[in-house]
Design a protein around this motif. Structure first.
Motif, mmCIF file in Angstrom:
data_model
loop_
_atom_site.group_PDB
_atom_site.id
_atom_site.type_symbol
_atom_site.label_atom_id
_atom_site.label_comp_id
_atom_site.label_asym_id
_atom_site.label_seq_id
_atom_site.Cartn_x
_atom_site.Cartn_y
_atom_site.Cartn_z
ATOM 1 N N ALA A 735 7.080 -10.558 6.271
ATOM 2 C CA ALA A 735 7.210 -11.103 4.927
ATOM 3 C C ALA A 735 7.144 -12.616 4.944
ATOM 4 C CB ALA A 735 8.515 -10.628 4.296
ATOM 5 N N GLU A 736 7.786 -13.246 5.917
ATOM 6 C CA GLU A 736 7.777 -14.706 6.010
ATOM 7 C C GLU A 736 6.364 -15.231 6.213
ATOM 8 O OE1 GLU A 736 9.670 -18.217 8.871
ATOM 9 O OE2 GLU A 736 10.297 -16.122 9.114
ATOM 10 N N LEU A 737 5.585 -14.555 7.058
ATOM 11 C CA LEU A 737 4.216 -14.993 7.297
ATOM 12 C C LEU A 737 3.365 -14.878 6.037
ATOM 13 C CD1 LEU A 737 1.961 -15.919 9.182
ATOM 14 C CD2 LEU A 737 1.668 -13.520 9.902
ATOM 15 N N MET A 738 3.468 -13.764 5.331
ATOM 16 C CA MET A 738 2.653 -13.566 4.129
ATOM 17 C C MET A 738 3.096 -14.503 2.996
ATOM 18 S SD MET A 738 1.940 -9.444 4.030
ATOM 19 C CE MET A 738 3.619 -8.940 4.406
ATOM 20 N N VAL A 739 4.394 -14.711 2.842
ATOM 21 C CA VAL A 739 4.865 -15.645 1.829
ATOM 22 C C VAL A 739 4.346 -17.041 2.122
ATOM 23 C CG1 VAL A 739 6.932 -16.844 0.997
ATOM 24 C CG2 VAL A 739 6.898 -14.346 1.136
ATOM 25 N N SER A 740 4.313 -17.432 3.368
ATOM 26 C CA SER A 740 3.798 -18.755 3.743
ATOM 27 C C SER A 740 2.350 -18.908 3.296
ATOM 28 C CB SER A 740 3.920 -18.952 5.253
ATOM 29 O OG SER A 740 3.372 -20.191 5.648
ATOM 30 N N LEU A 798 -1.241 -6.871 6.825
ATOM 31 C CA LEU A 798 0.172 -6.583 7.034
ATOM 32 C C LEU A 798 0.822 -5.840 5.877
ATOM 33 C CD1 LEU A 798 1.349 -9.980 8.613
ATOM 34 C CD2 LEU A 798 0.657 -7.880 9.784
ATOM 35 N N ALA A 799 0.319 -6.016 4.648
ATOM 36 C CA ALA A 799 0.972 -5.435 3.469
ATOM 37 C C ALA A 799 0.583 -3.978 3.279
ATOM 38 C CB ALA A 799 0.623 -6.235 2.225
ATOM 39 N N ARG A 800 1.523 -3.197 2.718
ATOM 40 C CA ARG A 800 1.187 -1.827 2.328
ATOM 41 C C ARG A 800 0.204 -1.830 1.171
ATOM 42 N NH1 ARG A 800 5.603 2.104 -0.458
ATOM 43 N NH2 ARG A 800 5.041 0.780 -2.237
ATOM 44 N N GLU A 801 0.383 -2.780 0.269
ATOM 45 C CA GLU A 801 -0.481 -2.911 -0.907
ATOM 46 C C GLU A 801 -0.381 -4.355 -1.385
ATOM 47 O OE1 GLU A 801 -1.133 -0.627 -5.210
ATOM 48 O OE2 GLU A 801 0.566 -0.133 -3.901
ATOM 49 N N TRP A 802 -1.470 -4.877 -1.922
ATOM 50 C CA TRP A 802 -1.441 -6.229 -2.451
ATOM 51 C C TRP A 802 -2.435 -6.331 -3.595
ATOM 52 C CZ3 TRP A 802 -5.252 -10.090 -2.660
ATOM 53 C CH2 TRP A 802 -6.489 -9.751 -2.079
ATOM 54 N N GLY A 803 -2.336 -7.408 -4.388
ATOM 55 C CA GLY A 803 -3.256 -7.580 -5.501
ATOM 56 C C GLY A 803 -3.026 -8.893 -6.191
ATOM 57 N N ALA A 804 -3.845 -9.142 -7.203
ATOM 58 C CA ALA A 804 -3.753 -10.377 -7.981
ATOM 59 C C ALA A 804 -4.146 -10.072 -9.416
ATOM 60 C CB ALA A 804 -4.653 -11.460 -7.396
ATOM 61 N N SER A 805 -3.498 -10.707 -10.365
ATOM 62 C CA SER A 805 -3.818 -10.494 -11.780
ATOM 63 C C SER A 805 -3.570 -11.786 -12.548
ATOM 64 C CB SER A 805 -2.960 -9.363 -12.366
ATOM 65 O OG SER A 805 -1.590 -9.659 -12.232
ATOM 66 N N ARG A 806 -4.340 -11.944 -13.607
ATOM 67 C CA ARG A 806 -4.170 -13.111 -14.465
ATOM 68 C C ARG A 806 -2.986 -12.905 -15.403
ATOM 69 N NH1 ARG A 806 -9.921 -12.906 -14.245
ATOM 70 N NH2 ARG A 806 -10.806 -14.848 -13.413
ATOM 71 N N THR A 807 -2.349 -14.013 -15.756
ATOM 72 C CA THR A 807 -1.286 -14.011 -16.752
ATOM 73 C C THR A 807 -1.615 -15.061 -17.805
ATOM 74 O OG1 THR A 807 0.017 -15.682 -15.563
ATOM 75 C CG2 THR A 807 0.387 -13.355 -14.980
ATOM 76 N N ASN A 808 -0.813 -15.115 -18.851
ATOM 77 C CA ASN A 808 -1.053 -16.123 -19.886
ATOM 78 C C ASN A 808 -0.965 -17.537 -19.325
ATOM 79 O OD1 ASN A 808 -1.445 -14.238 -21.893
ATOM 80 N ND2 ASN A 808 0.738 -14.171 -22.444
ATOM 81 N N ALA A 809 -0.078 -17.728 -18.344
ATOM 82 C CA ALA A 809 0.131 -19.078 -17.799
ATOM 83 C C ALA A 809 -0.731 -19.360 -16.584
ATOM 84 C CB ALA A 809 1.605 -19.266 -17.444
ATOM 85 N N GLY A 810 -1.349 -18.351 -15.997
ATOM 86 C CA GLY A 810 -2.142 -18.573 -14.786
ATOM 87 C C GLY A 810 -2.452 -17.266 -14.091
#
Length: 822
Positions: A735-740, A798-810
């Protein structure tokens, strides 16, 4: 007057008074030809019909045949006709023509009637009616002749007695000199039909029997269209054959020949009745397995003692129509076996369900490649050995040797779907040519029934596959909630509909829940549903507010066309804030079941207009919920019953939802049972139930990271510390590596607002990083010398699942890790 003319007496083939040996011949007999379609209307009217019945072709085509043809039998009163003498009604000659016209008979019939033609005397008419089967519109072929014209064509030998009776009848085989001529010339009097339709009708007429006129005990004149058959030569040839037979000591008198023909006529009638009876027993359902059993049981024991049914592999598998001609590699599945032997005798040797090919030298291969029946009067020792060689370690010779065998193909649309092996016991009479014809007709009808069942099974499978592909497979657990769903098709014949449900993972551990219903049924509604569902998923991933999402969905529906309308209920559950954010587009309201007191209620939402109406605003409301509350969303097919106020269904839904259940699935089933018992449901049903468990504040940790690269180290430190506090130290390194990596990218690309870092402990560990940059990151292939592109590669590994999505602020980039077992 002989017995054939007595009122109520059965038909007497060739019966009549007058000289039995009187040589009578006929020249040309003009014949009227009329074809009647399945609606009882005339579809073909020959010139002979116009002459005989007085109506022109233009007047007759499309009119009711019953209004143009003589439908009643001959008059009962005696008529003084010099040419024929007195006669009475021929009740023994069979039913009236009306019985054939209304479809009441499935076998050929003949009769005599008298009609009055405008401008002419009453006409004595002989008629023959042939039922037609097959895919065409034609139902009946009617042939008719003016009996009065025979007076001009009778050629009486010296001393012959005047004929007292003229009767129509049928000869059963085309063994008269004009048979080939009939087959060749009959299409010429059916000019309005295609060659194929004419050939089909001719084949059936010749199979059922050609029309003859009987006017003495031994003399029969075939009626052929306008060219006739010289009967004197035929009679002379028969006499010569009988004389030669007598000289050789063979008992073949003419009377015996006639009696044999009478018995043959009875046999054909019995076969037609048998086929009609069998047709009523098969195809009672569209279930393929049941149809197979019906076909096998219909012929045992009346027609055969053993019936084995084999189908091609593609048919059994429910796949598409089999292509190409079968060969030695084609696999045939034994799908049914009926017999009259002692129980179990066949079961171990030739079990149902076995699949096997057949070599080229067998009768089975000949049948399935030619599509024609194969008759083996007796299975010899040699053939029995050849057949038995196909069954490894099983000797079937005692079961088949010495038996009579008939192999008939099961065809549909000129493709062999399978075949039936019919066997008779050695002591039973062998299969003959008439049995082969009967078996072929039986197989043809069975093949069509099996194909209908096969196509229905295939289409049902396609519909189920299509519907399953359109309905999402929702995981039973999302962030902070449990979900259960049900889908029920409206009818067994229409498994594809426009109802759907869905759930979408949103940033902030939130979940979008949606239920929709495209108005209408069938593939078009399902296609529209697929488009709207995809659009909802896409817009939900953009984290649009519920009201804005429905507004955009309505605009999309307008662009897709104004043919369809849809209702939709969209809800966003925030398990951290314990809140529902809902908007409704013409859908029935959801039910909320409170965990505290078990009370259930319909949520009061602004209804809104259905999707596709256009120009109507949508409103959203927020509803506070508590951990353990249940949200129930469904389509109107569950609560709406024809002839009943929908309020009754909604009340039943609310009441049934409040009942406690051991699990979410049990709760859904209880609701379905409560609503389905009312009957009358015709619409599809989509049901989604969510138990809103919430996420405790102690399971959420949040930090604000300033836009300074030095802050990346602080992010790693706080994450490691928090995971140890939660007892998840084993996840700290990864988790520390991915958060970095994620925080580094966010700090680099953010503009003004600080980066937000969040950890959520639930069924899994969720980590989210928010920034104010709207560009989503891409997974790149980084080379050995590249300075960038490795961060997301590390996360995806390393992650079981990951993704990205847009929000109103970014945007939000997130990953999940599986929690270690405790």
């Amino acid at each position: 007057m002989d017995r054939g003319t007595e009122r109520g007496a059965p038909p007497s083939r060739g019966a009549g008074s007058g000289a039995a040996d009187g040589p009578v011949a006929a020249g040309r007999v003009p014949l009227a030809v009329v074809v009647v379609d399945r609606d009882g209307l005339v579809s073909h009217w020959s010139r002979g019909a116009s002459r005989l019945f007085g109506a022109t072709k233009e007047e007759a085509i499309g009119c009711s045949a019953a209004d143009l043809l003589p439908v009643s039998g001959a008059l009962a009163e005696e008529v003084d006709t010099p040419s024929y003498g007195g006669y009475a009604a021929y009740d023994g000659l069979g039913p009236d023509l009306e019985s054939s016209l209304d479809g009441g008979l499935s076998y050929p019939a003949a009769g005599r009637a008298r009609l009055t033609v405008p401008g002419a005397d009453r006409v004595d008419v002989l008629w023959w009616a042939y039922p037609l089967v097959g895919p065409g519109r034609e139902r009946l072929l009617v042939l008719a002749a003016d009996a009065g014209l025979l007076r001009q064509d009778l050629d009486l030998d010296e001393g012959a007695v005047a004929v007292e009776r003229i009767a129509p009848a049928f000869a059963l085989h085309t063994d008269f000199p004009g048979a080939d001529e009939l087959a060749r010339r009959l299409p010429e009097i059916l000019p309005s039909m295609s060659v194929g339709e004419s050939a089909r009708i001719v084949a059936q007429v010749l199979e059922l029997g050609y029309p003859v006129m009987e006017f003495s005990q031994n003399d029969r004149v075939p009626v052929t269209p306008d060219w006739g058959v010289p009967r004197r030569a035929e009679r002379r040839a028969r006499r010569e054959r009988a004389a030669r037979a007598a000289a050789e000591g063979l008992p073949l008198p003419q009377e015996d020949l006639d009696e044999g023909e009478d018995l043959e006529y009875v046999a054909v009638r019995e076969r037609l009745e048998f086929l009609n009876e069998v047709s009523g027993k098969i195809g009672t359902s569209l279930d393929l397995s049941r149809t197979i059993v019906e076909v096998s049981r219909a012929v045992v024991p009346r027609f055969t003692d053993v019936a084995g049914t084999y189908l091609r592999e593609q048919v059994v598998a429910g796949e598409g129509f089999p292509d190409g001609v079968p060969d030695t590699t084609t696999m045939w599945h034994r799908v049914a076996l009926e017999h009259t032997d002692e129980p179990g005798r066949w079961d171990d040797v030739v079990p149902v369900g076995e699949a096997m090919p057949f070599p080229a030298h067998t009768p089975f291969f000949q049948c399935m490649t030619t599509g024609e029946p194969v008759l083996v009067p007796r299975i010899s020792e040699q053939m029995g050995h050849a057949i038995a060689s196909q069954f490894e370690k099983r000797d079937i010779r005692p079961l088949i040797t010495g038996r009579s065998m008939l192999v008939v193909p099961l065809k549909a649309r000129n493709v062999v779907l399978g075949f039936m092996i019919l066997l008779r016991h050695p002591e039973r009479v062998e299969f003959n040519d008439m049995d082969r014809v009967t078996g072929a007709e039986l197989a043809a009808r069975a093949g069509l029934v099996l194909d209908n069942a096969r196509m229905y099974t295939f289409q049902e499978s396609v519909a189920e596959t299509l519907q399953d592909s359109m309905l999402p497979h929702i995981p039973p657990r999302m962030a902070g909630c449990d979900i259960a769903t049900r889908y029920l098709p409206g009818t067994l014949l229409g498994r594809v509909g426009g109802d759907w449900f869905d759930s979408v993972k949103l940033p902030g551990a939130r979940t979008a829940l949606v239920v929709g219903d495209v108005m209408g049924h069938g593939l078009n509604s399902a296609a529209m549903m697929g488009q709207l569902r995809t659009a909802v998923q896409t817009m939900a991933a953009l984290d649009l507010p519920p009201a804005q999402l429905l507004r955009n969905l309505d605009d999309l529906a307008q662009r897709l066309g104004d043919t369809y309308l849809a209702t939709c209920l969209y809800a966003v559950y925030d398990p951290i804030a314990s809140e529902l954010h809902l908007a409704n587009a013409g859908h029935i309201p959801p039910v909320i079941v409170r965990a505290g007191d078990g009370r259930s209620e319909l949520l009061d939402l602004p209804t809104g207009a259905p999707i596709g109406v256009g120009g109507v605003p949508f409103e959203a409301v927020r509803v506070r919920v508590a951990p353990g509350d249940r949200l129930l969303m469904c389509t109107d097919g569950l609560v709406e019953v024809r002839g009943e106020d929908i309020g009754v269904g909604l009340a039943t839904l609310t009441e049934s939802a409040a009942h406690p259940a051991a699990s979410m699935d049990d709760a859904c089933d209880a609701i379905i049972r409560a609503l389905n018992t009312r009957g009358g449901r015709k619409d599809d049903v989509a049901l989604l139930m969510a138990r809103l468990n919430g996420i405790e504040p102690d399971d959420v940790a949040e930090w604000r990271i300033s836009l300074d690269p030095v802050e990346v180290g602080r992010a790693r430190a706080v994450v490691r510390e928090q995971l140890h506090d939660w007892g998840l130290g084993r996840l700290a390194d990864g988790a520390e590596l991915m958060v970095s990596e994620l925080v580094t990218n966010a700090v680099r690309h953010s503009h003004r607002r600080p980066v937000e870092l969040r950890l959520v402990r639930g069924d899994s560990l969720l980590c989210e990083v928010d920034d104010d940059d709207h560009d989503l990151p891409n997974l790149l292939s980084a080379g050995p010398t590249d300075e960038h592109g490795r961060g997301l590669r590390v996360v995806s590994t390393l992650a079981r699942e990951w993704g990205a999505s847009r929000t109103n602020a970014g945007k939000t980039v997130w990953f999940e890790l599986t929690l270690p077992r405790r």
